[in-house]
Scaffold this motif. Structure first.
Motif, PDB file in Angstrom:
ATOM      1  N   ALA A 175       0.906  -1.221   0.094  1.00 10.34           N
ATOM      2  CA  ALA A 175       0.187   0.039   0.001  1.00 10.34           C
ATOM      3  C   ALA A 175       0.795   1.292  -0.019  1.00 10.34           C
ATOM      4  CB  ALA A 175      -0.955  -0.132   1.277  1.00 10.34           C
ATOM      5  N   ILE A 176       2.195   1.103   0.838  1.00  9.42           N
ATOM      6  CA  ILE A 176       2.904   2.340   0.659  1.00  9.42           C
ATOM      7  C   ILE A 176       3.707   2.643  -0.768  1.00  9.42           C
ATOM      8  CG2 ILE A 176       4.978   3.039   1.782  1.00  9.42           C
ATOM      9  CD1 ILE A 176       4.553   1.830   4.517  1.00  9.42           C
ATOM     10  N   ILE A 177       4.106   1.410  -1.350  1.00 10.37           N
ATOM     11  CA  ILE A 177       4.396   1.656  -2.497  1.00 10.37           C
ATOM     12  C   ILE A 177       3.319   2.333  -3.503  1.00 10.37           C
ATOM     13  CG2 ILE A 177       5.254   0.251  -4.731  1.00 10.37           C
ATOM     14  CD1 ILE A 177       6.641  -1.551  -2.722  1.00 10.37           C
ATOM     15  N   ASN A 178       2.065   1.771  -3.639  1.00  8.82           N
ATOM     16  CA  ASN A 178       0.927   2.301  -4.267  1.00  8.82           C
ATOM     17  C   ASN A 178       1.050   3.988  -3.958  1.00  8.82           C
ATOM     18  OD1 ASN A 178       0.611  -0.207  -5.642  1.00  8.82           O
ATOM     19  ND2 ASN A 178      -1.004  -0.687  -4.377  1.00  8.82           N
ATOM     20  N   ASP A 179       1.033   4.337  -2.893  1.00 12.54           N
ATOM     21  CA  ASP A 179       0.847   5.692  -2.174  1.00 12.54           C
ATOM     22  C   ASP A 179       2.003   6.306  -2.872  1.00 12.54           C
ATOM     23  OD1 ASP A 179      -1.153   4.880  -0.492  1.00 12.54           O
ATOM     24  OD2 ASP A 179      -0.096   4.898   1.024  1.00 12.54           O
ATOM     25  N   LEU A 180       3.005   5.958  -3.170  1.00  7.62           N
ATOM     26  CA  LEU A 180       4.409   6.717  -3.608  1.00  7.62           C
ATOM     27  C   LEU A 180       4.513   6.775  -4.998  1.00  7.62           C
ATOM     28  CD1 LEU A 180       6.808   5.357  -0.938  1.00  7.62           C
ATOM     29  CD2 LEU A 180       6.050   7.742  -1.011  1.00  7.62           C
ATOM     30  N   PHE A 181       4.031   5.720  -5.898  1.00  4.58           N
ATOM     31  CA  PHE A 181       4.349   5.674  -7.283  1.00  4.58           C
ATOM     32  C   PHE A 181       3.438   5.292  -8.195  1.00  4.58           C
ATOM     33  CE2 PHE A 181       7.981   3.908  -4.587  1.00  4.58           C
ATOM     34  CZ  PHE A 181       9.143   4.603  -5.025  1.00  4.58           C
ATOM     35  N   PHE A 182       3.527   5.758  -9.296  1.00  6.23           N
ATOM     36  CA  PHE A 182       2.319   5.532 -10.459  1.00  6.23           C
ATOM     37  C   PHE A 182       2.533   4.181 -10.886  1.00  6.23           C
ATOM     38  CE2 PHE A 182       3.755  10.342 -10.776  1.00  6.23           C
ATOM     39  CZ  PHE A 182       2.666  11.067 -10.529  1.00  6.23           C
ATOM     40  N   LYS A 189       8.959  -1.339  -9.058  1.00  6.90           N
ATOM     41  CA  LYS A 189       9.084  -1.265  -7.783  1.00  6.90           C
ATOM     42  C   LYS A 189       8.405  -2.452  -6.999  1.00  6.90           C
ATOM     43  CE  LYS A 189      10.262   2.716  -8.373  1.00  6.90           C
ATOM     44  NZ  LYS A 189      11.731   3.210  -8.400  1.00  6.90           N
ATOM     45  N   VAL A 190       7.401  -3.132  -7.383  1.00  8.25           N
ATOM     46  CA  VAL A 190       6.775  -4.391  -7.047  1.00  8.25           C
ATOM     47  C   VAL A 190       8.197  -5.395  -6.964  1.00  8.25           C
ATOM     48  CG1 VAL A 190       5.012  -6.237  -7.104  1.00  8.25           C
ATOM     49  CG2 VAL A 190       4.523  -3.689  -7.393  1.00  8.25           C
ATOM     50  N   GLY A 191       8.892  -5.537  -8.219  1.00  2.00           N
ATOM     51  CA  GLY A 191       9.914  -6.273  -8.189  1.00  2.00           C
ATOM     52  C   GLY A 191      10.856  -5.951  -7.330  1.00  2.00           C
ATOM     53  N   ILE A 445      -2.332  -9.151 -10.307  1.00  2.00           N
ATOM     54  CA  ILE A 445      -3.533  -8.995  -9.713  1.00  2.00           C
ATOM     55  C   ILE A 445      -3.929  -7.525  -8.916  1.00  2.00           C
ATOM     56  CG2 ILE A 445      -3.459 -11.484  -8.665  1.00  2.00           C
ATOM     57  CD1 ILE A 445      -2.291 -10.288  -5.973  1.00  2.00           C
ATOM     58  N   VAL A 446      -2.679  -6.914  -8.980  1.00  2.00           N
ATOM     59  CA  VAL A 446      -2.944  -5.399  -8.419  1.00  2.00           C
ATOM     60  C   VAL A 446      -3.639  -4.658  -9.996  1.00  2.00           C
ATOM     61  CG1 VAL A 446      -1.788  -3.292  -7.886  1.00  2.00           C
ATOM     62  CG2 VAL A 446      -1.361  -5.264  -6.630  1.00  2.00           C
ATOM     63  N   ASP A 447      -2.890  -5.049 -11.168  1.00  4.91           N
ATOM     64  CA  ASP A 447      -3.468  -4.504 -12.383  1.00  4.91           C
ATOM     65  C   ASP A 447      -4.736  -4.608 -12.569  1.00  4.91           C
ATOM     66  OD1 ASP A 447      -0.952  -3.230 -12.608  1.00  4.91           O
ATOM     67  OD2 ASP A 447      -0.303  -4.253 -14.346  1.00  4.91           O
ATOM     68  N   CYS A 448      -5.164  -5.753 -12.121  1.00  2.15           N
ATOM     69  CA  CYS A 448      -6.748  -6.240 -12.316  1.00  2.15           C
ATOM     70  C   CYS A 448      -7.694  -5.238 -11.515  1.00  2.15           C
ATOM     71  CB  CYS A 448      -6.761  -7.716 -11.885  1.00  2.15           C
ATOM     72  SG  CYS A 448      -6.412  -8.960 -13.079  1.00  2.15           S
ATOM     73  N   TYR A 449      -7.094  -5.102 -10.266  1.00  2.00           N
ATOM     74  CA  TYR A 449      -8.072  -4.231  -9.475  1.00  2.00           C
ATOM     75  C   TYR A 449      -7.029  -3.286  -8.708  1.00  2.00           C
ATOM     76  CZ  TYR A 449     -11.382  -7.973 -10.425  1.00  2.00           C
ATOM     77  OH  TYR A 449     -12.212  -8.745 -11.014  1.00  2.00           O
ATOM     78  N   PRO A 450      -6.706  -2.079  -9.326  1.00  2.63           N
ATOM     79  CA  PRO A 450      -5.628  -1.152  -8.667  1.00  2.63           C
ATOM     80  C   PRO A 450      -6.504  -0.465  -7.537  1.00  2.63           C
ATOM     81  CG  PRO A 450      -6.284  -0.465 -10.932  1.00  2.63           C
ATOM     82  CD  PRO A 450      -6.820  -2.077 -10.891  1.00  2.63           C
ATOM     83  N   LEU A 451      -7.915  -0.225  -7.749  1.00  2.51           N
ATOM     84  CA  LEU A 451      -8.536   0.663  -6.489  1.00  2.51           C
ATOM     85  C   LEU A 451      -8.955  -0.212  -5.514  1.00  2.51           C
ATOM     86  CD1 LEU A 451     -10.925   2.589  -9.123  1.00  2.51           C
ATOM     87  CD2 LEU A 451      -8.571   3.167  -8.470  1.00  2.51           C
TER      88      LEU A 451
END
Length: 530
Positions: A175-182, A189-191, A445-451
């Motif tokens: 969640a922090i990574i998603n807060d920080l990066f596009f 970043k996930v890698g 899976i994050v790309d499937c449901y990013p929100l």
């Protein structure tokens, strides 16, 4: 020219006319007119003109926070395996069987599995920072308890709470990574985030082997020292990253010039002094109140949403296949190395993990996150700017193949007593495939449901660690009954012939499955204002 700047994240339609999961819809309060990067790609999440917006922070600050998240995720698996070289001493000290020794790896994995169901909603209410700090304090205290445990029951309890304390690194960390990066930066970043968990799993026994020269207890004392360092870094350098994005976009939308947004210049030009809402770095140093400007979930919502996530088949199929047909075999290798190489000292056994470590590092450097981003970008351009999550899956097929080959080679090498370098090559192949597969599945899976990224990663984290909990209970009897060759040949066959067809089916039918599953009835709090 503007018409040629196709949106690969927002406003495009996927198969069956369904909005792509990266789309920001008016229903959640964001506009379709988003900032555009220098590459002509519309960004998601949409940045504000607020310097307190984590998306607008400097690269130095973002990468420092990413490093802290990776450190905690490294410890996530480090705690489970660093004690493996001391198995003989643990067995003798507590007077237990070899199967019970294997349980000492399984129990912290149970804590890692249960923890995300407890911490995730709290992180969406009170923020990421406080949950990281509390979790690290629990892990630190538990590590001290494990080092001083006098009974097997006390030791197992401490091991469980080690896992429970460090478990926010999975869901809250992402969640922090998603807060920080596009979104278009997510693959890399996930890698790196996945690299942390995989290296922790493999570096743990390497370090533990040398700490065992001092004593078995010092393995846990060192773990406690590492958690103390992590706690100091969190207190000093980890600001709150949960941000009321929907609310702030209405108050401080980004500036655009001829359709192009310069995020760094926006932060310098806009004056946020008239915005009274406390956010990110303006929150108290130790925040114990709900983060304002957001609609917060109930504390039990994580558990409810975990159950509901089963109906979203692209997520449940991808995670089940990876966890129970692929990933969990790494615990087979880790727990059986002391048996396979019983003629070596614990220190040499620790060094034998180098093949796994090198495979993991090589894969991430050349074949995982960044390569995944490149593939997705090129396929998107070929697809007239329409981006689909299934573009992430191309790397999974070679990854499954090389993992399978590695498993088979290692099993044969042990029974045939080949030179140790053969086992190292096998470890390299297997670990490289696991690292690639882990990055692919997380990104997919994050790309499937990013929100709803918090919920899908909670689902992933629970099942991943549940598989790690289960494996040590059956692998020793299986190996005893079948030998190394047939045990690991079977695992290699399962990895390839279960993973590849299932992921290929997702590749073809994923958009249809998402259309039939519908949209989740909840959002990450940063996209949901009150």
């Amino acid at each position: 020219m503007e018409e040629k700047k196709q949106d690969i994240n927002d406003g495009a339609l996927g198969a069956g006319g369904q909005p792509l999961q990266g789309q920001i819809t008016p229903e959640i309060g964001e506009t379709a007119d988003v900032g555009i990067t220098k590459h002509g790609v519309r960004v998601h999440p949409q940045p504000t003109s607020d310097p307190l917006d984590p998306l607008n922070w400097s690269a130095w600050r973002k990468n420092t926070i990413l490093g802290i998240v990776m450190f905690m995720y490294f410890m996530f698996t480090y705690i489970t395996t660093t004690t493996v070289p001391s198995f003989p001493e643990i067995q003798e000290f507590f007077g237990i069987s070899i199967s019970q020794v294997n349980w000492t790896v399984a129990i912290p994995a149970l804590g890692l599995s249960v923890g995300p169901l407890f911490w995730s909603s709290l992180a969406d209410i009170y923020g990421r920072r406080i949950i990281f700090i509390i979790g690290t304090v629990i892990a630190l205290a538990s590590s001290i308890g494990a080092g001083g445990a006098k009974s097997f029951g006390g030791y197992m309890a401490a091991r469980f709470f080690q896992g429970f304390g460090v478990s926010p690194a999975a869901t809250v960390g992402l969640a922090i990574i998603n807060d920080l990066f596009f979104e278009h930066e997510r693959g890399q970043k996930v890698g790196l985030w996945v690299l942390a968990i995989d290296t922790g799993l493999l570096v743990g026994p390497l370090i533990g082997g040398f700490m065992d020269l001092v004593s078995q207890f010092w393995i846990n004392w060192l773990t406690a020292i590492l958690f103390a360092v992590l706690l100091a870094l969190e207190i000093a350098f980890l600001p709150e990253t949960l941000y009321p994005r929907t609310r702030m976009l209405a108050w401080m939308p980004p500036e655009t010039s001829e359709g192009v947004t310069d995020i760094e210049k926006i932060a310098a030009k806009r004056d946020p002094a008239d915005v009274e809402l406390k956010r990110t770095k303006k929150l108290p140093f130790v925040n114990v109140k709900p983060v304002p400007g957001l609609r917060h979930p109930k504390p039990w919502d994580t558990l409810v949403r975990f159950g509901l996530t089963f109906k979203f088949l692209t997520v449940s199929i991808a995670v089940f296949v990876y966890c129970f047909a692929w990933y969990w075999w790494i615990l087979s290798i880790i727990t059986l190395i002391p048996v396979a190489y019983i003629q070596y000292t614990p220190q040499v056994q620790g060094l034998l993990f180098i093949g796994l470590i090198l495979g993991t590092l090589f894969s991430e450097a050349l074949c995982s996150g960044r390569l995944s981003d490149i593939i997705v970008l090129r396929l998107t351009k070929r697809n007239h700017g329409i981006r689909e999550p299934e573009m992430r899956l191309w790397l999974a097929y070679p990854a499954a193949l090389i993992s399978s080959i590695g498993l088979i080679i290692w099993g044969v090498s042990v029974d045939k007593m080949y030179h140790w370098i053969v086992g190292q090559i096998a470890f390299f192949l297997f670990a490289a495939g696991v690292q690639m597969g882990n990055t692919v599945i997380c990104s997919y899976i994050v790309d499937c449901y990013p929100l709803q990224s918090m919920s899908v990663i909670t689902f992933y984290a629970v099942l991943l660690n549940l598989s790690a909990f289960v494996n040590p209970f059956f692998i020793a009897p299986w190996q005893t009954a079948s030998g190394f060759t047939w045990t690991f040949a079977a695992q290699g066959i399962i990895t390839f012939f279960a993973s590849v067809p299932a992921l290929a089916a997702l590749h073809k039918y994923g958009p249809v499955l998402r259309a039939k599953s519908g949209q989740p009835g909840w959002l990450n709090p940063e996209f949901d204002n009150q």
